[in-house]
Design a protein around this motif. Structure first.
Motif, mmCIF file in Angstrom:
data_model
loop_
_atom_site.group_PDB
_atom_site.id
_atom_site.type_symbol
_atom_site.label_atom_id
_atom_site.label_comp_id
_atom_site.label_asym_id
_atom_site.label_seq_id
_atom_site.Cartn_x
_atom_site.Cartn_y
_atom_site.Cartn_z
ATOM 1 N N GLN A 1 43.307 31.805 12.857
ATOM 2 C CA GLN A 1 45.011 32.401 13.301
ATOM 3 C C GLN A 1 46.112 31.860 12.157
ATOM 4 O O GLN A 1 47.002 32.800 11.777
ATOM 5 N N LEU A 2 46.331 30.625 11.891
ATOM 6 C CA LEU A 2 46.974 29.954 10.928
ATOM 7 C C LEU A 2 46.704 30.847 9.479
ATOM 8 O O LEU A 2 47.943 31.016 8.800
ATOM 9 N N ARG A 3 45.677 30.755 9.253
ATOM 10 C CA ARG A 3 45.510 31.304 7.699
ATOM 11 C C ARG A 3 45.770 32.776 7.593
ATOM 12 O O ARG A 3 46.570 33.223 6.804
ATOM 13 N N THR A 4 45.504 33.620 8.753
ATOM 14 C CA THR A 4 45.909 34.942 8.823
ATOM 15 C C THR A 4 47.414 35.245 9.022
ATOM 16 O O THR A 4 48.182 35.864 8.285
ATOM 17 N N THR B 1 40.261 34.266 18.624
ATOM 18 C CA THR B 1 40.301 33.977 17.275
ATOM 19 C C THR B 1 40.519 32.518 17.358
ATOM 20 O O THR B 1 41.569 32.103 17.963
ATOM 21 N N PRO B 2 39.949 31.341 16.653
ATOM 22 C CA PRO B 2 40.161 30.355 16.446
ATOM 23 C C PRO B 2 41.636 29.914 15.956
ATOM 24 O O PRO B 2 42.029 30.532 14.947
ATOM 25 N N THR B 3 42.173 28.805 16.175
ATOM 26 C CA THR B 3 43.459 28.831 15.673
ATOM 27 C C THR B 3 43.632 28.369 14.375
ATOM 28 O O THR B 3 44.636 29.055 13.612
ATOM 29 N N GLY C 1 54.859 35.548 19.774
ATOM 30 C CA GLY C 1 54.706 34.663 20.493
ATOM 31 C C GLY C 1 53.349 34.239 20.899
ATOM 32 O O GLY C 1 53.268 32.957 21.441
ATOM 33 N N TYR C 2 52.615 35.045 20.407
ATOM 34 C CA TYR C 2 51.118 34.761 20.891
ATOM 35 C C TYR C 2 50.599 34.032 19.676
ATOM 36 O O TYR C 2 49.250 33.493 19.794
ATOM 37 N N LEU C 3 50.999 33.660 18.819
ATOM 38 C CA LEU C 3 50.492 33.119 17.398
ATOM 39 C C LEU C 3 51.326 31.833 16.862
ATOM 40 O O LEU C 3 52.669 31.584 17.040
ATOM 41 N N PRO C 4 50.827 31.043 15.960
ATOM 42 C CA PRO C 4 51.419 30.101 15.070
ATOM 43 C C PRO C 4 51.873 30.794 14.092
ATOM 44 O O PRO C 4 51.142 31.843 13.779
ATOM 45 N N GLY C 5 53.048 30.599 13.474
ATOM 46 C CA GLY C 5 53.729 31.299 12.459
ATOM 47 C C GLY C 5 54.076 30.484 11.259
ATOM 48 O O GLY C 5 55.338 30.530 11.002
#
Length: 251
Positions: free
Chosen positions: A237-240, A232-234, A134-138
């Motif tokens: 986050q997307l790459r990770t 962490t920049p979005t 819920g804290y991340l884009p997926g």
């Protein structure tokens, strides 16, 4: 005390039912699989009710509330939910809509209806099962991550409203990482890190709920992951997230 637990036939919901029952709390167990519910009922001691119901249907959610509104429920555990894996343009729309109905709409309906009763008598606990997702884009699980973000933010907002009211009603969002449940099989993924035991997650969830915490994140690794999302920049986050999700596939 009396607790209503959705998604109680397996995983975290089943373990929460076991532990609350062991504490002497009456439990009402809701899930789609009657056989699993009956097996769990036979295992538990004390007062146990089982209700076989599919919460994808909004009418069923309302009917569940109407059926139980005179039961003086003290604890609501919104645990029912599942995930869908794959690129957004490739995943099955009907399956995703069913996921949204369970993960989002059912949680919204049951939280609102039971919360009103809890506020009226100024007592009660709500535990909404969200996820560290819920804290991340997926990427590759876009709908699931978004659904858990909804549950998390809804719970946090209600928490803020209740504190403003100085209410004795409390709401907690449970945000686990990987857990050893049937989630993998349903979503058709496999985690590369070992999931926590559902019993351990349930134990921390119950302690956090009764401790009136806004959120519970089981495990130091997931707590660190949560902290990283703040700095962490979005784009990173997307790459990770994509890398993590891509490695889950069984194909």
């Amino acid at each position: 005390m009396k607790a209503l637990i959705t998604g109680a036939s397996s995983g975290i919901g089943r373990e929460i039912a076991r532990q609350l029952s062991a504490m002497g709390i009456d439990v009402i167990l809701v899930a789609r699989r009657m056989t699993r519910l009956q097996e769990l009922k036979e295992e538990l001691e004390g007062n146990v009710q089982i209700i076989c119901m599919d919460l994808r249907d909004a009418l069923s959610c309302r009917m569940l509330y109407e059926r139980l509104r005179e039961e003086d429920i003290d604890i609501l555990v919104n645990n029912a939910g599942f995930g869908v894996y794959g690129a957004f343009d490739e995943t099955d729309l009907d399956k995703e809509l069913a996921m949204i109905d369970v993960n989002v709409r059912a949680v919204h309906i049951l939280t609102k209806l039971f919360l009103r009763d809890f506020i009226a008598r100024d007592y009660g606990y709500i535990l909404n099962v969200a996820s560290i997702a819920g804290y991340l884009p997926g990427p590759l699980m876009a709908g699931y991550y978004a659904s858990k973000a909804y549950v998390l933010r809804l719970s946090e907002a209600i928490y803020g409203e209740l504190r403003r009211k100085k209410s004795n009603v409390h709401i907690t969002a449970l945000c686990p990482g990987p857990v050893q449940t049937e989630f993998n099989q349903v979503a058709n993924v496999r985690f590369r890190i070992k999931g926590k035991k559902a019993s351990d997650v349930a134990y921390q969830a119950i302690n956090g709920m009764f401790g009136e915490r806004r959120e519970v994140i089981p495990g130091m690794l997931m707590k660190c992951a949560r902290l990283l999302t703040r700095v962490t920049p979005t784009r990173l986050q997307l790459r990770t997230s994509y890398f993590i999700q891509h490695r889950k596939t069984k194909q």
